[in-house]
Structure formats: C-alpha cells, structure tokens
Design an enzyme around this catalytic site. Sequence first.
Site, PDB file in Angstrom:
ATOM      1  N   GLU A  50       0.822  -1.206   0.000  1.00  0.00           N
ATOM      2  CA  GLU A  50       0.000   0.000   0.000  1.00  0.00           C
ATOM      3  C   GLU A  50       0.863   1.265   0.000  1.00  0.00           C
ATOM      4  O   GLU A  50       0.516   2.255  -0.646  1.00  0.00           O
ATOM      5  CB  GLU A  50      -0.949  -0.002   1.207  1.00  0.00           C
ATOM      6  CG  GLU A  50      -2.040  -1.054   1.143  1.00  0.00           C
ATOM      7  CD  GLU A  50      -2.977  -0.880  -0.034  1.00  0.00           C
ATOM      8  OE1 GLU A  50      -3.003   0.210  -0.648  1.00  0.00           O
ATOM      9  OE2 GLU A  50      -3.705  -1.834  -0.359  1.00  0.00           O
ATOM     10  N   TYR A 133      -6.190   5.997   5.019  1.00  0.00           N
ATOM     11  CA  TYR A 133      -6.349   4.975   3.983  1.00  0.00           C
ATOM     12  C   TYR A 133      -5.518   3.736   4.297  1.00  0.00           C
ATOM     13  O   TYR A 133      -6.023   2.601   4.249  1.00  0.00           O
ATOM     14  CB  TYR A 133      -5.955   5.519   2.610  1.00  0.00           C
ATOM     15  CG  TYR A 133      -5.805   4.411   1.606  1.00  0.00           C
ATOM     16  CD1 TYR A 133      -6.920   3.783   1.072  1.00  0.00           C
ATOM     17  CD2 TYR A 133      -4.543   3.934   1.246  1.00  0.00           C
ATOM     18  CE1 TYR A 133      -6.797   2.719   0.193  1.00  0.00           C
ATOM     19  CE2 TYR A 133      -4.405   2.879   0.374  1.00  0.00           C
ATOM     20  CZ  TYR A 133      -5.532   2.278  -0.158  1.00  0.00           C
ATOM     21  OH  TYR A 133      -5.406   1.214  -1.015  1.00  0.00           O
ATOM     22  N   ASP A 151      -9.311   5.592  -1.112  1.00  0.00           N
ATOM     23  CA  ASP A 151      -8.299   6.301  -1.891  1.00  0.00           C
ATOM     24  C   ASP A 151      -8.979   6.980  -3.076  1.00  0.00           C
ATOM     25  O   ASP A 151     -10.211   7.053  -3.155  1.00  0.00           O
ATOM     26  CB  ASP A 151      -7.189   5.350  -2.340  1.00  0.00           C
ATOM     27  CG  ASP A 151      -7.691   4.273  -3.312  1.00  0.00           C
ATOM     28  OD1 ASP A 151      -8.915   4.217  -3.597  1.00  0.00           O
ATOM     29  OD2 ASP A 151      -6.853   3.491  -3.797  1.00  0.00           O
TER      30      ASP A 151
END
Length: 381
Positions: A50, A133, A151
């Site tokens: 991520e 996020y 996102d």
Amino acid sequence: MTDKATAAGELTDIGNKRYFGEGLLRWYRKERRDLPWRRSRNPYHIWVSEIMLQQTRVDTVIPYFNRFVGRFPTLRHLAEAPEDDVLKHWEGLGYYSRARNLQAAAREVVEHYGGEVPRGKAEVSGLKGVGPYTTGAILSIAYDQPEPAVDGNVMRVLSRYFCLEDDIARPATRVAMESLAQSLIPEGQAADFNQALMELGAMVCTPKSPSCPVCPVGEHCEGRLQGRERELPVKTKAKKARPVFRLAALIEGTGAYAGKVLVRQRPETGLLAQMWELPHIEAPDEEIWNRLDEGAGLLEAALAEDGVRVKASNEVVGEAQHIFTHLVWKIKVLGAAALEERYVADRTGYRWIGPEEFENYAWPNVFRKLLTEYFLLVRRG
C-alpha cells in the site's frame, strides 16, 4: 415526507447498497488480478504494497515489491537494516520519504508491539507515515476488520455510483466518503470488499474512460443513469508545480581518478535526503540559468564554499528534469574539471565514483539516468 415514504426510501437505499456489495464481490472473486501481496493476509506485505502503490502504478510496483520483501522479509529485518540499504531497494519508486517513514514505523512496531503489526485502529494509525487509507487497508485486508480504505479510486467509484457532487479534494468529503464506504461493507467480508472497490476503480471505473457496459454494478449507477459518469467526481485542480532552475556540474577526474565522476550525498533531512547526486545549485532565475558563462561562475563559487574547487565550462553536456509534487527541477549539466583532486576525494559528503561503484549508491532517478548515460558513453569512447 410521510413515514411510509421515508421507510420506502430507506428500504430502497438498503437494497441498492446490498446490490452494490453483492455484485461487486461476485465480480471481484472472478476477475481480480493475481498480485503478489494478495497471496496471503500478511499485514507486513499488505502494508509495504500500500505504501509503494501511493503515486505509483501496479505494474511498476510488482518487481519492486518482490525485491523489497525478498531483501527485508519481516518487519524486524526492515527495522534493523541500514537506511542506505532500504533506500537502495526503494530506488526508482520516488517519494523517498515513504521508505524512511516505513522503516521508522517498522522500528516502532518492533519496539512497542514485538514485531507484530497491531490490530487496533489507534495503534496502527499512530505509526509514522500511516494515514487513514493505509490504516483501513491494513486492518480490513489483513484482519478483515470492517474499516473503510478510501483512496482516489474509491472516491471516484462512490461519486459516480451515488452521483455525489462534493469536491473530493476537500478533507470533509473524504471523511464523508469513509463513512459511506464503511456502511457498504458486507458483514464478515471487509477484506474482499475493500479490494474489490479499489479494483473496480483501477480496472473499470477509470478516470477518463469508464467502461460502463462491463461494470458489474452499472445497472443502478446514478452517475451513469444521469449521463454524468465522465463529469464525476468533482475535484478542484491542484496548483501547478513551480519550476526551479538548477545548474549541475559533471566533474570528471584525471590521473588516479580517470573515468570517475565527483558526486555528493544530500543532507540527512529534506528532499531526497541522504541520496547521491551530481553537485548542483539553484539559479536565481531562468534568465541567469540561460546565461551559461554567469551560471558557471555561480556554480564554481558555490562549490568553493564546500572546499571543492572546480573549473566549470559553459558547455551543456546534459539536460533533465525531476518532478516533485509541488515543484519541478529543471537541470542543465555543465562540464567541469576538478582542482586538487586528491583533497576533494577525501572530503565528507563528496566522493569519486566510477561505473564499478555506481550500483552501490542510491540515486534519484534524474541523476541515475544522467550518470548511466555518461558511463555508457565513456565505455563506448
């Protein structure tokens, strides 16, 4: 509105959300891409992926991810590694503060949580460089907790599906989107649902040309039904990146340093911290940047302050640019020759390097490209 009308509206809303979740999950389980970080629920792997995927395309990330977790297979390995090694394995992805924050957070996890990524929202969100996020992605994908992971892809999908006109650049809109996304998560299926939502935005509900005919939830998409799928989401334009004009010196060695170039390491903090580069300065303005005789003099004077004496020419031997979020370095490289080479070679922060040492250092892309081209020319010559 009557109580009956209100109740009918709520039932319609509930039905639409159920349709959305069920359709999305069916599609995802059939069509999802085989990505290396999806092959397990390892929270460390999910976290690394991520962070890498911020500002970077999936196809670009895959080889970097494999190399990174191969070199640092656990959080403890990452925490204990030299920073130079971490930056070297991040080289080419850009936004190097991501790598530094990731390592700093890994050290926090080792120190405070025994090397295991915590399961609490407050604990995860308190780690360095971990925003809402990433917190949601780790908790939902690794631990199947019903936390939203919102996102840009997700905000685009939700804006279109529910025909929302709020500006997604505003923090308040993101907060509202997180609440909406959380309400959509089917019970016990947070991991697949959040990944499905991201996948839909990446593969079908794309920014400029959404593939509405193949969308698994397109039948009830309000944006499509109103013909507004290409207008949404609403987003104010970011400020244009400011140009910064820089002059760099390609300082070639002679004698014992023949075939080598003088480079330096950047400071410990700030942009591209601790990475290696060609020595360079910022020109006062574009006009002086274009007056190469004057620019060469400024470059010589600035390097002399470091105790590095060079003779710079007015010959441009290379041009490049480095794009940051808020500014763009426009770089002209001037040929130069060093004086007092032996003294310079011993100075802290400066070093003579040749092609054989080149891969031992971490370079911003712009200087990696310039020096790669230079060493190729030297070899051919």
